[in-house]
Write a protein that holds these residues in place. Structure first.
Motif, short mmCIF file in Angstrom:
data_model
loop_
_atom_site.label_atom_id
_atom_site.label_comp_id
_atom_site.label_asym_id
_atom_site.label_seq_id
_atom_site.Cartn_x
_atom_site.Cartn_y
_atom_site.Cartn_z
N ALA A 178 1.04 -1.27 0.21
CA ALA A 178 -0.33 -0.28 -0.01
C ALA A 178 0.78 1.14 -0.24
O ALA A 178 0.61 2.09 -0.62
CB ALA A 178 -1.11 -0.41 1.01
N THR A 179 1.70 0.87 0.65
CA THR A 179 2.90 2.48 0.31
C THR A 179 3.71 2.80 -0.73
O THR A 179 3.60 3.82 -0.73
CB THR A 179 4.05 2.33 2.17
N HIS A 180 3.72 1.00 -1.47
CA HIS A 180 4.28 1.71 -2.38
C HIS A 180 3.22 2.43 -3.40
O HIS A 180 4.09 3.14 -4.16
CB HIS A 180 5.13 0.23 -2.83
N GLY A 181 2.47 1.66 -3.21
CA GLY A 181 1.16 2.26 -4.02
C GLY A 181 0.86 4.07 -4.50
O GLY A 181 0.91 4.44 -5.02
N HIS A 182 1.06 3.98 -3.07
CA HIS A 182 0.41 5.62 -2.45
C HIS A 182 1.19 6.20 -3.46
O HIS A 182 1.21 7.49 -3.57
CB HIS A 182 0.57 5.50 -0.86
N ILE A 183 3.58 5.72 -3.11
CA ILE A 183 4.04 6.56 -3.39
C ILE A 183 4.49 6.75 -4.82
O ILE A 183 4.07 7.79 -5.54
CB ILE A 183 5.69 5.74 -3.25
N GLN A 184 3.78 6.11 -5.98
CA GLN A 184 3.95 5.82 -7.63
C GLN A 184 2.31 6.70 -7.56
O GLN A 184 2.91 7.05 -8.94
CB GLN A 184 3.97 4.31 -7.57
N SER A 185 1.91 6.28 -7.33
CA SER A 185 0.17 7.13 -7.50
C SER A 185 0.82 8.17 -7.76
O SER A 185 0.62 8.98 -8.11
CB SER A 185 -0.84 6.89 -6.97
N THR A 186 1.48 9.07 -6.56
CA THR A 186 1.27 10.45 -6.51
C THR A 186 1.77 10.82 -7.24
O THR A 186 2.13 12.03 -7.57
CB THR A 186 2.40 10.70 -4.63
N VAL A 187 3.63 10.47 -7.67
CA VAL A 187 4.37 10.64 -8.19
C VAL A 187 3.76 10.53 -10.37
O VAL A 187 4.22 11.69 -10.44
CB VAL A 187 5.68 9.58 -8.49
N ALA A 188 2.39 9.75 -10.26
CA ALA A 188 2.52 9.25 -11.49
C ALA A 188 1.44 11.16 -12.03
O ALA A 188 1.11 11.64 -12.20
CB ALA A 188 1.22 8.39 -11.72
N THR A 189 0.73 11.31 -10.32
CA THR A 189 0.14 12.85 -10.90
C THR A 189 0.79 13.82 -10.93
O THR A 189 0.77 14.47 -11.41
CB THR A 189 -0.99 13.34 -9.89
N LEU A 190 2.39 13.75 -10.62
CA LEU A 190 3.27 14.90 -10.88
C LEU A 190 4.05 15.02 -12.48
O LEU A 190 5.07 15.68 -12.40
CB LEU A 190 4.06 15.13 -9.33
N GLY A 191 3.76 13.35 -12.68
CA GLY A 191 4.34 13.04 -14.38
C GLY A 191 5.89 12.79 -13.79
O GLY A 191 6.68 12.79 -15.55
N GLY A 192 6.17 12.35 -12.79
CA GLY A 192 7.75 11.54 -12.54
C GLY A 192 7.22 9.97 -12.74
O GLY A 192 6.44 9.17 -12.62
N HIS A 193 8.57 9.06 -11.63
CA HIS A 193 8.67 7.95 -12.39
C HIS A 193 9.42 7.59 -10.99
O HIS A 193 9.94 8.78 -10.37
CB HIS A 193 8.56 7.27 -13.04
N ALA A 194 8.80 6.62 -9.40
CA ALA A 194 9.46 5.92 -8.65
C ALA A 194 9.98 4.81 -9.21
O ALA A 194 9.12 3.93 -9.94
CB ALA A 194 8.19 6.22 -7.69
N THR A 195 11.44 4.13 -8.46
CA THR A 195 11.85 2.81 -8.79
C THR A 195 11.90 2.20 -7.18
O THR A 195 12.50 3.13 -7.00
CB THR A 195 12.95 2.92 -9.35
N LEU A 196 11.31 1.05 -6.76
CA LEU A 196 11.53 0.52 -6.01
C LEU A 196 13.46 0.39 -5.71
O LEU A 196 12.81 -1.53 -6.18
CB LEU A 196 10.41 -0.16 -5.02
N MET A 197 13.98 1.03 -5.63
CA MET A 197 15.42 0.91 -5.52
C MET A 197 15.75 -0.95 -4.78
O MET A 197 16.86 -1.12 -4.61
CB MET A 197 16.94 1.39 -5.11
N LYS A 198 15.53 -0.92 -3.07
CA LYS A 198 15.78 -1.48 -2.60
C LYS A 198 14.48 -1.86 -1.83
O LYS A 198 13.59 -1.26 -0.54
CB LYS A 198 16.87 -1.50 -1.51
N ALA A 199 13.82 -3.13 -1.54
CA ALA A 199 12.70 -3.43 -0.18
C ALA A 199 12.81 -5.60 -0.24
O ALA A 199 14.02 -6.06 -1.22
CB ALA A 199 12.15 -3.47 -1.57
N PRO A 200 12.65 -6.09 1.11
CA PRO A 200 12.74 -7.36 1.03
C PRO A 200 11.78 -7.99 -0.41
O PRO A 200 11.39 -7.73 -1.12
CB PRO A 200 11.36 -7.81 2.07
N GLU A 201 12.06 -9.47 -1.33
CA GLU A 201 12.15 -9.89 -1.83
C GLU A 201 10.61 -10.34 -2.28
O GLU A 201 10.19 -10.11 -2.92
CB GLU A 201 12.62 -11.02 -2.41
#
Length: 371
Positions: free
Chosen positions: A308-331
């Motif tokens: 849910a946190t990841h989805g929130h970050i990507q959706s927020t960034v999408a509204t700004l015309g940017g992109h977010a990549t999850l660089m580190k996280a548990p598999e």
């Protein structure tokens, strides 16, 4: 896992593959959805094959450690101007970052705002497509034109279009002097205002970051020029806070997002510079952040993030015309979410068509960048 020693070995391995292949160089950029398959280790393809300091050109096999290339360049007072970031500290790996991994991920550091990205310094590439065919594109000079710019296409493809075996790069002379201006105790909005003023000045700022609550502004070049520009820049920014000079600032802390190394989950977020503060404001409570590129790049970290946190970050960034990549996280989290920002329908169709053309069997890092 067999470490391959030559381009011919890599070609044979790809041609003989019966299923998915996990492309590995130094293994320091394990980002994206986990891929199940046989590991194709190209770290054995190592060594500088051509270096012409006078032509500002170096050619190296893809498995060559970046540290080896930097050491070779340093002997001639030269450098990789795009300042590639290194994920070994963030991901806790002990291997060495390779030049193939740098180009495959378009890994560009703080100096990107002045010098350009990794792809801008790639003159040519050799790679294997998904059928094991050897393809060469580009050359050893900046004006080389040989049809389709596959050099740019391979930069940032994360090994999903081909297996790099050799890269040609433009290099630049090292700098004589560096001064970093520091303005402490600024919030993200104040920081972007100060960085924007600096980057809009004529004083050739080569780094503009916000780290540990302070703005860092880097000025490089000949000593006399640096002294003059640093003083003029400090005068220009006097209204933004108390300014100190630091000639020993460690920009690898910015480059590699060092303050976030202890976080369990880390995102690399690209937006317009003015939107950096909005991204930070939208992060969940308990997050940590570093801004680079004048606010256009945000490294964000959180210890207990979920889908849910990841989805929130990507959706927020999408509204700004940017992109977010999850660089580190548990598999488990990387397997459950779109690690890379979901593409618009038209772009996704183009990406699918490109992968079908370069990798018709779908065996090169399948699913790494998209479901």
């Amino acid at each position: 896992m067999t470490t391959l020693k030559s381009e011919a070995d890599v070609a044979a391995a790809v041609q003989d593959a019966k299923g998915p292949l996990v492309i590995r160089g130094g293994g320091t950029r394990l980002v994206g959805r986990p891929v199940e398959g046989d590991t194709l280790n190209v770290s054995g393809l190592s060594g500088v094959t051509l270096y012409e300091p006078g032509a500002l050109t170096i050619v190296a096999k893809s498995g060559t450690p970046v540290s080896d290339i930097e050491a070779t360049l340093a002997k001639e007072n030269q450098r990789l101007a795009f300042e590639p970031y290194d994920l070994t500290g963030l991901l806790g790996t002990t291997s060495k970052s390779t030049i193939g991994g740098v180009i495959a991920t378009n890994a560009s550091g703080p100096r990107r705002i002045q010098a350009g990205a990794a792809r801008d310094f790639a003159l040519g590439v050799r790679f294997l497509d998904g059928a094991g065919n050897i393809i060469k594109n580009g050359g050893r000079v900046m004006k080389n034109v040989t049809g389709y710019d596959l050099v740019k296409l391979m930069s940032g493809s994360w090994g999903t279009l081909g297996v790099l075996t050799e890269v040609s790069l433009k290099v630049l002379p090292s700098v004589e002097s560096t001064i970093t201006l520091v303005i402490a105790d600024l919030d993200p909005v104040q920081a972007v205002a100060a960085m924007s003023a600096a980057l809009g000045s004529p004083y050739e700022v080569s780094g503009a970051a916000w780290i540990d609550g302070a703005v860092w502004l880097r000025v490089e070049g000949f000593a006399s020029s640096v002294d003059y520009r640093a003083k003029a820049l400090a005068d220009l920014l006097a209204s933004h806070g108390t300014i100190t000079h630091n000639e020993d600032a460690d920009w690898t802390r910015v480059r590699d997002a060092a303050p976030l190394h202890g976080c369990a989950n880390v995102w690399r977020i690209s937006v317009k510079p003015g939107d950096g503060p909005a991204v930070i404001a939208a992060l969940p409570e308990g997050s940590h952040a570093v801004m680079d590129w004048g606010g256009g790049l945000v490294w964000a970290g959180h210890d207990t993030a979920d889908a849910a946190t990841h989805g929130h970050i990507q959706s927020t960034v999408a509204t700004l015309g940017g992109h977010a990549t999850l660089m580190k996280a548990p598999e488990a989290l990387r397997a459950a979410v779109p690690v890379f920002q979901p593409e618009a329908a038209g772009v996704a169709a183009l990406s699918t068509a490109l992968r079908a053309r370069f990798d018709p069997r779908g065996i090169l890092n399948p699913g790494l960048m998209a479901a």
